[in-house]
Design an enzyme around this catalytic site. Sequence first.
Site, PDB file in Angstrom:
ATOM      1  N   HIS A 157       0.016  44.828 -18.288  1.00 31.13           N
ATOM      2  CA  HIS A 157      -1.022  45.842 -18.497  1.00 31.13           C
ATOM      3  C   HIS A 157      -2.389  45.457 -17.947  1.00 31.13           C
ATOM      4  O   HIS A 157      -3.313  46.257 -18.007  1.00 31.13           O
ATOM      5  CB  HIS A 157      -1.152  46.140 -19.994  1.00 31.13           C
ATOM      6  CG  HIS A 157       0.019  46.913 -20.529  1.00 31.13           C
ATOM      7  ND1 HIS A 157      -0.014  48.267 -20.747  1.00 31.13           N
ATOM      8  CD2 HIS A 157       1.274  46.517 -20.853  1.00 31.13           C
ATOM      9  CE1 HIS A 157       1.154  48.669 -21.206  1.00 31.13           C
ATOM     10  NE2 HIS A 157       1.956  47.626 -21.285  1.00 31.13           N
ATOM     11  N   ASP A 365     -10.323  45.725 -14.721  1.00 27.15           N
ATOM     12  CA  ASP A 365      -9.563  46.319 -15.817  1.00 27.15           C
ATOM     13  C   ASP A 365      -8.200  46.736 -15.279  1.00 27.15           C
ATOM     14  O   ASP A 365      -8.116  47.272 -14.163  1.00 27.15           O
ATOM     15  CB  ASP A 365     -10.303  47.561 -16.344  1.00 27.15           C
ATOM     16  CG  ASP A 365     -10.172  47.718 -17.855  1.00 27.15           C
ATOM     17  OD1 ASP A 365      -9.155  47.264 -18.401  1.00 27.15           O
ATOM     18  OD2 ASP A 365     -11.080  48.306 -18.466  1.00 27.15           O
TER      19      ASP A 365
HETATM   20  O1  LIG Z   1      -4.432  43.251 -28.645  1.00 30.33           O
HETATM   21  P1  LIG Z   1      -5.874  42.845 -28.385  1.00 30.33           P
HETATM   22  O2  LIG Z   1      -6.013  41.394 -28.069  1.00 30.33           O
HETATM   23  O3  LIG Z   1      -6.777  43.330 -29.487  1.00 30.33           O
HETATM   24  O4  LIG Z   1      -6.369  43.631 -27.074  1.00 30.33           O
HETATM   25  C1  LIG Z   1      -6.167  45.030 -26.881  1.00 30.33           C
HETATM   26  C2  LIG Z   1      -5.287  45.299 -25.671  1.00 30.33           C
HETATM   27  O5  LIG Z   1      -6.046  44.935 -24.512  1.00 30.33           O
HETATM   28  C3  LIG Z   1      -5.376  44.974 -23.257  1.00 30.33           C
HETATM   29  O6  LIG Z   1      -5.144  46.314 -22.849  1.00 30.33           O
HETATM   30  C4  LIG Z   1      -4.684  46.607 -21.527  1.00 30.33           C
HETATM   31  O7  LIG Z   1      -3.749  47.663 -21.574  1.00 30.33           O
HETATM   32  C5  LIG Z   1      -4.247  48.977 -21.376  1.00 30.33           C
HETATM   33  C6  LIG Z   1      -3.058  49.930 -21.377  1.00 30.33           C
HETATM   34  O8  LIG Z   1      -2.193  49.664 -20.306  1.00 30.33           O
HETATM   35  C7  LIG Z   1      -5.031  49.049 -20.080  1.00 30.33           C
HETATM   36  O9  LIG Z   1      -5.529  50.373 -19.877  1.00 30.33           O
HETATM   37  C8  LIG Z   1      -6.192  48.067 -20.126  1.00 30.33           C
HETATM   38  O10 LIG Z   1      -6.842  48.063 -18.858  1.00 30.33           O
HETATM   39  C9  LIG Z   1      -5.711  46.666 -20.434  1.00 30.33           C
HETATM   40  O11 LIG Z   1      -6.851  45.844 -20.703  1.00 30.33           O
HETATM   41  C10 LIG Z   1      -4.113  44.148 -23.340  1.00 30.33           C
HETATM   42  O12 LIG Z   1      -3.430  44.190 -22.103  1.00 30.33           O
HETATM   43  C11 LIG Z   1      -3.219  44.572 -24.479  1.00 30.33           C
HETATM   44  O13 LIG Z   1      -2.078  43.717 -24.562  1.00 30.33           O
HETATM   45  C12 LIG Z   1      -4.021  44.466 -25.763  1.00 30.33           C
HETATM   46  O14 LIG Z   1      -3.238  44.927 -26.871  1.00 30.33           O
HETATM   47  O1  LIG Z   2     -13.359  52.705 -31.377  1.00 22.66           O
HETATM   48  C1  LIG Z   2     -12.395  52.783 -30.600  1.00 22.66           C
HETATM   49  C2  LIG Z   2     -12.432  52.271 -29.286  1.00 22.66           C
HETATM   50  C3  LIG Z   2     -11.322  52.403 -28.487  1.00 22.66           C
HETATM   51  N1  LIG Z   2     -10.198  53.027 -28.939  1.00 22.66           N
HETATM   52  C4  LIG Z   2      -9.025  53.210 -28.062  1.00 22.66           C
HETATM   53  O2  LIG Z   2      -8.667  51.981 -27.472  1.00 22.66           O
HETATM   54  C5  LIG Z   2      -8.096  52.217 -26.207  1.00 22.66           C
HETATM   55  C6  LIG Z   2      -8.723  51.275 -25.190  1.00 22.66           C
HETATM   56  O3  LIG Z   2      -7.880  51.253 -24.074  1.00 22.66           O
HETATM   57  P1  LIG Z   2      -8.374  50.799 -22.640  1.00 22.66           P
HETATM   58  O4  LIG Z   2      -7.222  50.925 -21.732  1.00 22.66           O
HETATM   59  O5  LIG Z   2      -9.576  51.577 -22.217  1.00 22.66           O
HETATM   60  O6  LIG Z   2      -8.827  49.281 -22.799  1.00 22.66           O
HETATM   61  P2  LIG Z   2      -8.186  48.003 -23.555  1.00 22.66           P
HETATM   62  O7  LIG Z   2      -8.958  47.862 -24.815  1.00 22.66           O
HETATM   63  O8  LIG Z   2      -6.746  48.287 -23.781  1.00 22.66           O
HETATM   64  O9  LIG Z   2      -8.452  46.866 -22.627  1.00 22.66           O
HETATM   65  C7  LIG Z   2      -8.300  53.679 -25.868  1.00 22.66           C
HETATM   66  O10 LIG Z   2      -7.104  54.400 -26.059  1.00 22.66           O
HETATM   67  C8  LIG Z   2      -9.354  54.116 -26.879  1.00 22.66           C
HETATM   68  O11 LIG Z   2      -9.263  55.470 -27.269  1.00 22.66           O
HETATM   69  C9  LIG Z   2     -10.149  53.527 -30.230  1.00 22.66           C
HETATM   70  O12 LIG Z   2      -9.137  54.102 -30.634  1.00 22.66           O
HETATM   71  N2  LIG Z   2     -11.255  53.404 -31.015  1.00 22.66           N
END
Ligand SMILES: O=P(O)(O)OC[C@H]1O[C@H](O[C@H]2O[C@H](CO)[C@@H](O)[C@H](O)[C@H]2O)[C@H](O)[C@@H](O)[C@@H]1O
Ligand SMILES: O=c1ccn([C@@H]2O[C@H](COP(=O)(O)OP(=O)(O)O)[C@@H](O)[C@H]2O)c(=O)[nH]1
Length: 471
Positions: A157, A365
Amino acid sequence: MPRLVVVSNRVAVPDPTGNRAAGGLAVALREAFEAYRGLWFGWSGKVAAHPSTEPRIVDKGQVQYALMDLTSLDRQEYYNGFANRALWPIMHYRIGLSEFSRADYQGYLRVNRTFANALAQLIRPDDLVWVHDYHLIPLAAELRAAGITNLIGYFHHIPWPAPEVLGALPGSRELLRAIMDYNLVGVHTERDADNLRRGLIHDLGAIQHKPDVVEVDRQRTRIKGFPIGIDVGEFQRLAGRSQSNRIIRQTTDGLGSRKLIIGVDRLDYSKGIPERMEAFERFLGTNPDQRGRVTYLQIAPTSRSEVPEYATLGRVVNETLGRINGTLGEPGWVPIHYVTSTYQRSVLAGLYRLAAVGLITPMRDGMNLVAKEYVAAQDPADPGVLILSKFAGAAQQLKAALIVNPNDKIEVAEAIREALQMSQEERVSRWESMMSVLQAQDVSWWAATFLKELTSNKTRTASRASVRLAK
Ligand SMILES: O=P(O)(O)OC[C@H]1O[C@H](O[C@H]2O[C@H](CO)[C@@H](O)[C@H](O)[C@H]2O)[C@H](O)[C@@H](O)[C@@H]1O
Ligand SMILES: O=c1ccn([C@@H]2O[C@H](COP(=O)(O)OP(=O)(O)O)[C@@H](O)[C@H]2O)c(=O)[nH]1
């Protein structure tokens, strides 16, 4: 229909209070799962002194959840340490922030082995196994060692960096080798797929057969781009009925005639939050007539706060924010509103719709779902403008956004001015173009396309060739 077994570090078990974790993966997978019966296996998010080697099973509707607790050392070494302190920065091109420790790496391998051994007991012969993200790269190798021969797919991801960048991480060759135990590997963009294939060729001497098939030591895998999408209809619906929400009403009243610029990101250095604040500062400096006429709201839920680099970022953001609000603010106007709570999607959808500008400028990202959600939540007759970093995976699809380099504050400041001045006709035309992409490639499309490819003849043929070659 085979059963779907999803494996991810975060498992989004439905919460009776309706609270949902921030983070795109958990959100997207829960939506994808609505279409399939199956099992979702992963970390419970809990720490226990003596965790069971067997998962706790929770049945909810058509999905069964299998949850593993970790020891505090596991969490430290596997999640905080190797996954988020060594791998995450490297994958986001921040070599200087990557802190490698052999103990963390061993902890990462240990948790992957423990998960694989527990999961192997639950897998049935026809199950399709779909592993997610950088926490679990070695999982297929461990499952294979435990005798699992099912089709196993992996979705990455976050960005996959150029070989020269990944090569800076000790142990990167082992990770590349572990990739080969998957039958199909998905990433968000062709740029990521190309980087991974080049890494395998460069570091492991892989042979490329077709554009997407690579072979290492008689094992073949397919690597392809599958951009993740969102539930477009849900965001349209949520945004459409958000006016009755208390937070939305308060925000609307507080804004008065001011325009709103919004950013929503986990508090993560990959998201470019201090850099964005400085670009907004620059915008106010070069457009003094806009002071008092525009407010920038940054929602930044605290994330991975046990990792030192994230704590440092929190301090940098506070300092930057304090300086800008202190020097440019006025008694009746605060330039930047900053909140670190997590908001429900219904609230986010309403805030997105209120905002004239979505300012999404990550330094790197994987995809960035917020950019897509912002677009989906707009009023079709009077949509806002998306400013999007060229380093977000979403920029490969949302070409009608104002695409910027987040390292260039002058460019971002000029894009803010352009967005605020853009005619309604141009806003509608750009929005329609982005919406057609979001609707064609939504979250259901993403999951269905990946799983179709995993079970396709092309993937099976490449896998059969691996078995033949290995004999
Ligand atoms: O689980 P965390 O350590 O709290 O972090 C949250 C998630 O962050 C990352 O999200 C990625 O996946 C998104 C969906 O494909 C994508 O849009 C975004 O650009 C990525 O940063 C991480 O890859 C996840 O595993 C985490 O759960
Ligand atoms: O206060 C918040 C901030 C973020 N999000 C959700 O968290 C996800 C963030 O996904 P993104 O791919 O932009 O980044 P990531 O945190 O996975 O790197 C999106 O679906 C947002 O709607 C949420 O539910 N509440």
